[in-house]
Motif scaffolding. Structure first.
Motif, PDB file in Angstrom:
ATOM      1  N   GLU A 244       0.848  -1.201   0.000  1.00 13.40           N
ATOM      2  CA  GLU A 244       0.000   0.000   0.000  1.00 13.40           C
ATOM      3  C   GLU A 244       0.886   1.256   0.000  1.00 13.40           C
TER       4      GLU A 244
ATOM      5  N   GLN B 224      -9.475   5.062  -0.366  1.00 16.76           N
ATOM      6  CA  GLN B 224     -10.429   6.190  -0.330  1.00 16.76           C
ATOM      7  C   GLN B 224     -11.388   6.035   0.835  1.00 16.76           C
TER       8      GLN B 224
ATOM      9  N   GLN C 295     -20.425  13.936   2.993  1.00 13.79           N
ATOM     10  CA  GLN C 295     -19.928  13.412   4.278  1.00 13.79           C
ATOM     11  C   GLN C 295     -18.990  14.428   4.930  1.00 13.79           C
TER      12      GLN C 295
ATOM     13  N   ASP D  22     -12.398  -0.137  -7.642  1.00 15.67           N
ATOM     14  CA  ASP D  22     -12.624   1.080  -8.431  1.00 15.67           C
ATOM     15  C   ASP D  22     -11.745   1.193  -9.672  1.00 15.67           C
TER      16      ASP D  22
HETATM   17  C1  LIG Z   1     -14.442  10.617   0.983  1.00 11.26           C
HETATM   18  C2  LIG Z   1     -15.070   9.395   0.410  1.00 11.26           C
HETATM   19  C3  LIG Z   1     -16.243   8.894   0.976  1.00 11.26           C
HETATM   20  C4  LIG Z   1     -16.830   7.723   0.453  1.00 11.26           C
HETATM   21  N1  LIG Z   1     -17.954   7.247   1.045  1.00 11.26           N
HETATM   22  C5  LIG Z   1     -18.508   6.090   0.617  1.00 11.26           C
HETATM   23  C6  LIG Z   1     -19.654   5.541   1.259  1.00 11.26           C
HETATM   24  O1  LIG Z   1     -20.181   6.108   2.204  1.00 11.26           O
HETATM   25  N2  LIG Z   1     -20.115   4.361   0.818  1.00 11.26           N
HETATM   26  C7  LIG Z   1     -19.562   3.677  -0.225  1.00 11.26           C
HETATM   27  O2  LIG Z   1     -20.023   2.593  -0.551  1.00 11.26           O
HETATM   28  N3  LIG Z   1     -18.476   4.190  -0.868  1.00 11.26           N
HETATM   29  C8  LIG Z   1     -17.946   5.371  -0.484  1.00 11.26           C
HETATM   30  N4  LIG Z   1     -16.852   5.903  -1.133  1.00 11.26           N
HETATM   31  C9  LIG Z   1     -16.273   5.163  -2.259  1.00 11.26           C
HETATM   32  C10 LIG Z   1     -15.388   4.020  -1.757  1.00 11.26           C
HETATM   33  O3  LIG Z   1     -14.538   4.492  -0.758  1.00 11.26           O
HETATM   34  C11 LIG Z   1     -14.559   3.412  -2.881  1.00 11.26           C
HETATM   35  O4  LIG Z   1     -15.454   2.920  -3.862  1.00 11.26           O
HETATM   36  C12 LIG Z   1     -13.667   2.289  -2.381  1.00 11.26           C
HETATM   37  O5  LIG Z   1     -12.754   2.767  -1.425  1.00 11.26           O
HETATM   38  C13 LIG Z   1     -12.906   1.628  -3.527  1.00 11.26           C
HETATM   39  O6  LIG Z   1     -12.051   0.669  -2.998  1.00 11.26           O
HETATM   40  P1  LIG Z   1     -10.743   0.168  -3.772  1.00 11.26           P
HETATM   41  O7  LIG Z   1     -10.068  -0.768  -2.845  1.00 11.26           O
HETATM   42  O8  LIG Z   1     -11.120  -0.316  -5.106  1.00 11.26           O
HETATM   43  O9  LIG Z   1      -9.865   1.447  -4.034  1.00 11.26           O
HETATM   44  P2  LIG Z   1      -9.279   2.569  -3.055  1.00 11.26           P
HETATM   45  O10 LIG Z   1     -10.121   2.712  -1.859  1.00 11.26           O
HETATM   46  O11 LIG Z   1      -9.044   3.751  -3.906  1.00 11.26           O
HETATM   47  O12 LIG Z   1      -7.881   1.962  -2.600  1.00 11.26           O
HETATM   48  C14 LIG Z   1      -6.809   1.797  -3.493  1.00 11.26           C
HETATM   49  C15 LIG Z   1      -5.514   1.822  -2.736  1.00 11.26           C
HETATM   50  O13 LIG Z   1      -4.448   1.462  -3.604  1.00 11.26           O
HETATM   51  C16 LIG Z   1      -3.303   2.228  -3.286  1.00 11.26           C
HETATM   52  N5  LIG Z   1      -2.435   2.277  -4.468  1.00 11.26           N
HETATM   53  C17 LIG Z   1      -2.720   2.792  -5.685  1.00 11.26           C
HETATM   54  N6  LIG Z   1      -1.674   2.633  -6.515  1.00 11.26           N
HETATM   55  C18 LIG Z   1      -0.702   2.004  -5.809  1.00 11.26           C
HETATM   56  C19 LIG Z   1       0.618   1.576  -6.123  1.00 11.26           C
HETATM   57  N7  LIG Z   1       1.145   1.750  -7.353  1.00 11.26           N
HETATM   58  N8  LIG Z   1       1.346   0.965  -5.159  1.00 11.26           N
HETATM   59  C20 LIG Z   1       0.824   0.763  -3.922  1.00 11.26           C
HETATM   60  N9  LIG Z   1      -0.422   1.162  -3.584  1.00 11.26           N
HETATM   61  C21 LIG Z   1      -1.187   1.766  -4.509  1.00 11.26           C
HETATM   62  C22 LIG Z   1      -3.879   3.592  -2.931  1.00 11.26           C
HETATM   63  O14 LIG Z   1      -2.970   4.317  -2.108  1.00 11.26           O
HETATM   64  C23 LIG Z   1      -5.168   3.202  -2.201  1.00 11.26           C
HETATM   65  O15 LIG Z   1      -4.971   3.124  -0.808  1.00 11.26           O
HETATM   66  C24 LIG Z   1     -16.252   7.062  -0.651  1.00 11.26           C
HETATM   67  C25 LIG Z   1     -15.086   7.589  -1.233  1.00 11.26           C
HETATM   68  C26 LIG Z   1     -14.519   8.735  -0.717  1.00 11.26           C
HETATM   69  C27 LIG Z   1     -13.260   9.278  -1.331  1.00 11.26           C
END
Ligand SMILES: Cc1cc2nc3c(=O)[nH]c(=O)nc-3n(C[C@H](O)[C@H](O)[C@H](O)COP(=O)(O)OP(=O)(O)OC[C@H]3O[C@@H](n4cnc5c(N)ncnc54)[C@H](O)[C@@H]3O)c2cc1C
Length: 554
Positions: free
Chosen positions: A257, A264, A384, A523
């Motif tokens: 990470e 997010q 939020q 995402d």
């Molecule tokens: C402020 C906010 C509020 C939200 N509220 C809600 C809600 O209430 N309900 C809901 O259902 N959804 C909500 N969402 C959306 C939800 O958070 C996302 O859909 C979800 O987090 C996606 O998960 P993910 O694991 O695919 O990606 P992410 O959460 O984006 O995680 C990806 C991770 O990969 C890491 N990364 C990227 N590239 C690299 C690399 N090259 N090397 C190492 N690490 C890397 C990043 O640092 C990040 O930590 C919200 C989003 C935000 C921003």
């Protein structure tokens, strides 16, 4: 908690030893006894205690010392530890000086040498002083202290990193806190090298990188092994869910990470629609739970560590880390998520971290106490944040381009915002410019309906205008769509044609990319639903495809 300190100062080694012995005998179980043979060396010791945030309860100081008398020492020591009790050790000839000191230097007591027997002539007096001190004593904060300037991007980076990794810290603003100024002085840090991060052991780092802080707080940034069954890149909900399922099913798993586990979702102040948490939970809480669960099953978590490239060699997949090292695996999962889109208007880049922030509600909310806060964006993340800031700020103004929130925000948040008196929603409004010398001072906003443009004073602008994938580094290896999202499964087949370079008999699995054994979830995946639950779902399901893939390569 570390024991409070009693300091005794005397230039006569025999007397010093005797006082320290008597103090240790009576108070050693509750207090740490420190001795110094001069005022100067005692002041040095006090600086170290300040840097460790250790309380001093009592000074017991000889009056007659060369270079610096007892009273002179106490005058300086008082400014560092104003609550500590002050007692002078005097000879008969110094009685007058001691009495004057009671009036002038607010000495609490003077004791005559010799003090034998201590049970009669020392302990009763000191007991009294120490009881008094104890009654007014508030234990100090024992964790990490960050001393910096509120408007410095470096300070913001450190606060954000600690907050996102759920490390409690105390923030001391150099402009507002005298304590902060003194601590900067003791650690010989000028304003150009702020922030200073002070750790409980008394050590400190100035203007540190996230990596330096990570090492001090015990995060792991280097892999234990050279090879894993599964490497997961990204520690958001998708990556964490995959890690939990993979490790619980016996796969040797490492998750890498870049910033902080939680992704997010970890920056969300309140997630209210995730199943199983009827009153909602903060993103930080969700991340902490996910990390604990993953670690319990033996997942290795490297953070902060960034993956910069991947390569394929026969049935092995390699990831290149930021420091140039490589680790390899059978199966690789890309759970990279998306990052905040930048707002491209004059003045904004220069002021980012100095009043202008992307996301970062958690780290900055307390600093905005009783201030006016502006939020750009009309989706759930902005909603939020508005609700969260409304608890601290005097007023929150949401600036949205559309005519209402209904198209972009969940109804439960729209209802909450409507019921919150200190939130205003300005529709048809966009930010045109941000101004400020060293930090944000004003923003220019434009109303597209009335054509009116106005400049309003503003010190805090939080931007939540959607996100984009950062996947350029996968160029030439992993198929992506025109916006950078990773293409998987059936979406890889164009017009019924098999993908270029795909050599296996079978088609790619549902969440598999154009490289066999490399998967994408959450995402960052083309066509994914951008929600916590869907990320968690994809991460979990994908582990089944990893098993099916492994059953053919092993
Ligand atoms: C402020 C906010 C509020 C939200 N509220 C809600 C809600 O209430 N309900 C809901 O259902 N959804 C909500 N969402 C959306 C939800 O958070 C996302 O859909 C979800 O987090 C996606 O998960 P993910 O694991 O695919 O990606 P992410 O959460 O984006 O995680 C990806 C991770 O990969 C890491 N990364 C990227 N590239 C690299 C690399 N090259 N090397 C190492 N690490 C890397 C990043 O640092 C990040 O930590 C919200 C989003 C935000 C921003």
């Amino acid at each position: 908690m570390a024991k409070p300190v009693i300091i005794t100062v005397d230039d006569d080694p025999e007397v010093l030893q005797a006082v320290a012995r008597d103090l240790r005998q009576e108070y050693g179980d509750r207090f740490r006894i420190i001795r110094a043979d001069s005022g100067a060396s005692a002041l040095e010791a006090l600086e170290q205690l300040k840097l460790r945030n250790q309380p001093v309860s009592l000074f017991l100081v000889d009056q007659r010392m060369p270079q610096m008398s007892g009273v002179e020492f106490l005058e300086q020591a008082m400014s560092m530890f104003p609550d500590a009790k002050r007692a002078l050790l005097t000879a008969y000839a110094d009685t007058d000086a001691a009495i004057r000191a009671i009036n002038n230097t607010k000495i609490d007591y003077y004791l005559m040498k010799p003090w034998d027997p201590p049970e009669e002539r020392l302990y009763p007096v000191l007991d009294d002083l120490l009881d008094d001190w104890q009654a007014g004593f508030h234990p100090p904060f024992e964790g990490i202290r960050v001393i910096g300037n509120r408007w410095s991007p470096y300070s913001h980076q450190v606060k954000d990193f600690l907050a996102r990794n759920q490390v409690p810290y105390q923030w001391l603003d150099i402009e507002l806190s005298e304590e902060a100024q003194k601590l900067a002085e003791y650690s010989e840090c000028d304003k150009l090298h702020l922030p200073i991060v002070l750790f409980g052991d008394g050590s400190h780092v100035m203007q540190p990188t996230n990596l330096q802080v990570a090492e001090k707080i015990g995060l792991r940034t280097q892999a234990e092994k050279p090879f894993y069954d599964l490497i997961i890149v990204g520690g958001g909900p998708a990556g964490l869910a995959a890690a939990v399922y993979a490790a619980s099913e016996g796969l040797r798993t490492v998750m890498i990470e870049r910033e902080a586990p939680g992704g997010q979702a970890g920056t969300s102040s309140r997630i209210e629609n995730y199943l199983g948490f009827p009153t909602g939970l903060s993103g930080g809480d969700l991340a902490r739970r996910g990390v604990t669960q993953a670690k319990r099953f033996g997942v290795e978590i490297l953070t902060p560590q960034e993956v910069k490239g991947i390569r394929v060699e026969n049935q092995y997949r390699f990831v290149q880390l930021e420091d140039g090292s490589e680790i390899s695996c059978h199966a690789l999962m890309l759970a990279l998520g998306v990052s905040w889109r930048r707002l491209d208007i004059p003045g904004l880049d220069r002021l980012t971290g100095a009043g202008v922030y992307y996301g970062a509600a958690q780290a900055e909310a307390m600093s905005c106490q009783d201030e006016d806060v502006y939020i750009v964006g009309g989706a759930n993340s902005a909603g939020q944040a508005a609700m969260y800031f409304s608890r601290y700020a005097k007023h929150v103004t949401m600036l949205i381009r559309g005519d209402s929130l209904t198209k972009s925000m969940s109804q439960y948040l729209i209802d909450q915002i409507a019921q919150t008196l200190n939130i205003t929603v300005k529709t048809h409004t966009s930010v045109r410019e941000a101004k400020g010398e060293t930090s944000l001072e004003s923003i220019t906003i434009h109303n597209s309906l009335t054509g009116e443009t106005q400049t309003v004073p503003a010190t805090s602008l939080f931007i939540f205008i959607g996100a984009v994938p950062r996947t350029e580094w996968l160029d030439g290896v992993i198929e992506r769509d025109q916006h950078g999202y990773i293409i998987t499964g059936p979406d890889l087949q164009k017009d019924g044609q098999r993908i270029k370079g795909w050599t296996l008999e079978r088609d790619p699995f549902l969440l598999e990319t154009n490289i066999p054994g490399v998967f994408a979830v959450g995402d960052v995946r083309h066509g994914s639903v951008k929600r916590v639950a869907s990320g968690v779902g994809e991460g979990s399901i994908c582990v089944q495809f990893v098993h099916r893939y492994l059953s053919n390569v092993l």
